[in-house]
Scaffold this active site. Structure first.
Site, PDB file in Angstrom:
ATOM      1  CE1 TYR A  98      -9.043  -3.028   1.401  1.00 18.16           C
ATOM      2  CE2 TYR A  98      -8.448  -1.063   0.312  1.00 18.16           C
ATOM      3  CZ  TYR A  98      -7.965  -2.245   1.066  1.00 18.16           C
ATOM      4  OH  TYR A  98      -6.802  -2.376   1.242  1.00 18.16           O
TER       5      TYR A  98
ATOM      6  CG  ASN B   2      -3.334  -2.635   7.349  1.00 22.08           C
ATOM      7  OD1 ASN B   2      -3.091  -2.592   6.269  1.00 22.08           O
ATOM      8  ND2 ASN B   2      -4.128  -3.493   7.810  1.00 22.08           N
TER       9      ASN B   2
ATOM     10  CD  GLU C 170      -8.712  -9.060  -3.240  1.00 24.87           C
ATOM     11  OE1 GLU C 170      -7.526  -9.545  -3.200  1.00 24.87           O
ATOM     12  OE2 GLU C 170      -9.477  -9.099  -2.359  1.00 24.87           O
TER      13      GLU C 170
ATOM     14  NE  ARG D 285      -1.739  -5.900   7.162  1.00 25.97           N
ATOM     15  CZ  ARG D 285      -2.764  -6.543   6.864  1.00 25.97           C
ATOM     16  NH1 ARG D 285      -3.354  -7.518   7.720  1.00 25.97           N
ATOM     17  NH2 ARG D 285      -3.657  -5.997   5.852  1.00 25.97           N
TER      18      ARG D 285
ATOM     19  NE  ARG E  16      -5.926 -12.546   5.071  1.00 27.16           N
ATOM     20  CZ  ARG E  16      -6.539 -11.521   5.164  1.00 27.16           C
ATOM     21  NH1 ARG E  16      -6.560 -10.516   4.458  1.00 27.16           N
ATOM     22  NH2 ARG E  16      -7.473 -11.625   6.273  1.00 27.16           N
TER      23      ARG E  16
ATOM     24  CB  THR F   2      -6.893  -6.401  10.187  1.00 21.71           C
ATOM     25  OG1 THR F   2      -7.284  -7.505   9.353  1.00 21.71           O
ATOM     26  CG2 THR F   2      -7.107  -5.034   9.518  1.00 21.71           C
TER      27      THR F   2
ATOM     28  CE  LYS G 124      -3.518  -2.484   2.778  1.00 20.39           C
ATOM     29  NZ  LYS G 124      -4.565  -2.317   3.967  1.00 20.39           N
TER      30      LYS G 124
ATOM     31  CG  PHE H  98     -12.958   1.338   8.017  1.00 16.51           C
ATOM     32  CD1 PHE H  98     -12.597   0.856   6.838  1.00 16.51           C
ATOM     33  CD2 PHE H  98     -13.399   0.744   9.069  1.00 16.51           C
ATOM     34  CE1 PHE H  98     -12.358  -0.576   6.627  1.00 16.51           C
ATOM     35  CE2 PHE H  98     -13.748  -0.662   8.675  1.00 16.51           C
ATOM     36  CZ  PHE H  98     -13.094  -1.168   7.600  1.00 16.51           C
TER      37      PHE H  98
ATOM     38  CG  HIS I  48      -5.199  -6.359   0.000  1.00 14.43           C
ATOM     39  ND1 HIS I  48      -6.215  -6.409   0.622  1.00 14.43           N
ATOM     40  CD2 HIS I  48      -5.288  -7.351  -1.179  1.00 14.43           C
ATOM     41  CE1 HIS I  48      -7.237  -7.404   0.153  1.00 14.43           C
ATOM     42  NE2 HIS I  48      -6.551  -7.918  -1.157  1.00 14.43           N
TER      43      HIS I  48
HETATM   44  P1  DAT Z   1      -7.226  -7.242   6.027  1.00 14.44           P
HETATM   45  O1  DAT Z   1      -6.412  -6.125   5.157  1.00 14.44           O
HETATM   46  O2  DAT Z   1      -6.616  -7.801   7.072  1.00 14.44           O
HETATM   47  O3  DAT Z   1      -7.843  -8.236   4.805  1.00 14.44           O
HETATM   48  P2  DAT Z   1      -9.901  -6.103   6.369  1.00 14.44           P
HETATM   49  O4  DAT Z   1     -10.250  -6.721   4.948  1.00 14.44           O
HETATM   50  O5  DAT Z   1     -10.907  -6.310   7.365  1.00 14.44           O
HETATM   51  O6  DAT Z   1      -8.525  -6.244   6.510  1.00 14.44           O
HETATM   52  O7  DAT Z   1      -9.896  -4.443   6.175  1.00 14.44           O
HETATM   53  C1  DAT Z   1      -9.286  -3.759   4.941  1.00 14.44           C
HETATM   54  C2  DAT Z   1      -8.656  -2.809   5.502  1.00 14.44           C
HETATM   55  O8  DAT Z   1      -9.231  -1.755   5.943  1.00 14.44           O
HETATM   56  C3  DAT Z   1      -7.433  -3.059   6.146  1.00 14.44           C
HETATM   57  O9  DAT Z   1      -6.213  -3.619   5.758  1.00 14.44           O
HETATM   58  C4  DAT Z   1      -7.457  -1.720   7.014  1.00 14.44           C
HETATM   59  C5  DAT Z   1      -8.557  -0.923   6.884  1.00 14.44           C
HETATM   60  N1  DAT Z   1      -9.365  -1.058   8.178  1.00 14.44           N
HETATM   61  C6  DAT Z   1      -9.989  -2.348   8.789  1.00 14.44           C
HETATM   62  N2  DAT Z   1     -10.541  -2.019   9.799  1.00 14.44           N
HETATM   63  C7  DAT Z   1     -10.495  -0.752  10.107  1.00 14.44           C
HETATM   64  C8  DAT Z   1     -10.793   0.059  10.992  1.00 14.44           C
HETATM   65  N3  DAT Z   1     -11.491  -0.366  12.083  1.00 14.44           N
HETATM   66  N4  DAT Z   1     -10.494   1.532  11.266  1.00 14.44           N
HETATM   67  C9  DAT Z   1      -9.757   1.826  10.120  1.00 14.44           C
HETATM   68  N5  DAT Z   1      -9.454   0.989   8.914  1.00 14.44           N
HETATM   69  C10 DAT Z   1      -9.541  -0.164   9.049  1.00 14.44           C
HETATM   70 MG    MG Z   2      -9.544  -7.870   3.592  1.00  8.42          MG
END
Ligand code: DAT
Ligand code: MG
Length: 136
Positions: A50, A114, A128, A104, A86, A92, A10, A58, A117
């Site tokens: 996303y 973080n 994707e 991370r 992963r 996350t 990212k 968010f 992805h």
């Molecule tokens: P991951 O990237 O581990 O698959 P995710 O799919 O739940 O996690 O979320 C996608 C992204 O969104 C994550 O990498 C960072 C952001 N994100 C997730 N939860 C968040 C939160 N509570 N506040 C801010 N950003 C968040």
């Molecule tokens: Mg995800």
């Protein structure tokens, strides 16, 4: 059984100079690089990528963040590539969930920033990869 996953470094990972670090960890894990591109992400691509989070509070700042600087998109292949990356990424939340030794866990502090992805399932990976590398 070999499979593919989509990895993104990212904008925070790119600006912090962690592209080589991420690629190195992928290679040392025994996974292969199939395609790699530095990309400026459009709002449309970010929203599609996303889409599962579009109702989350968010979502707006996530899209803004991911379109705010170049990302490095990588198609990674290997045995159990989806869960293997992963594991390399860590949970996350870089502090509460990602273990030390993960990308991370080693380099992040904030959930939004973080660094990487990784697709969360084989079905997500296919969706994707089609989105990011339509010609692959
Ligand atoms: P991951 O990237 O581990 O698959 P995710 O799919 O739940 O996690 O979320 C996608 C992204 O969104 C994550 O990498 C960072 C952001 N994100 C997730 N939860 C968040 C939160 N509570 N506040 C801010 N950003 C968040
Ligand atoms: Mg995800």
């Amino acid at each position: 059984m070999s499979e593919r996953t989509l990895v993104l470094v990212k904008p925070d990972g790119v600006s912090r100079g962690l592209v080589g670090e991420v690629i190195s960890r992928i290679e040392r894990k025994g996974l292969s690089l199939v395609a790699l591109e530095l990309k400026h992400v459009s709002k449309e691509l970010a929203e599609q990528h996303y889409a599962e989070h579009k109702e989350r509070p968010f979502f707006g700042s996530l899209v803004e963040f991911i379109t705010g600087g170049p990302v490095v998109a990588i198609v990674v292949e290997g045995v159990r590539a989806v869960p293997a990356f992963r594991q390399l990424a860590g949970g996350t939340d870089p502090v509460e969930k990602a273990a030390p030794g993960s990308i991370r866990g080693d380099f992040g502090t904030e959930v939004q920033y973080n660094l990487v992805h990784g697709s969360d399932s084989a079905d997500s990976a296919k969706r994707e990869i089609d989105l990011w590398f339509p010609n692959l």
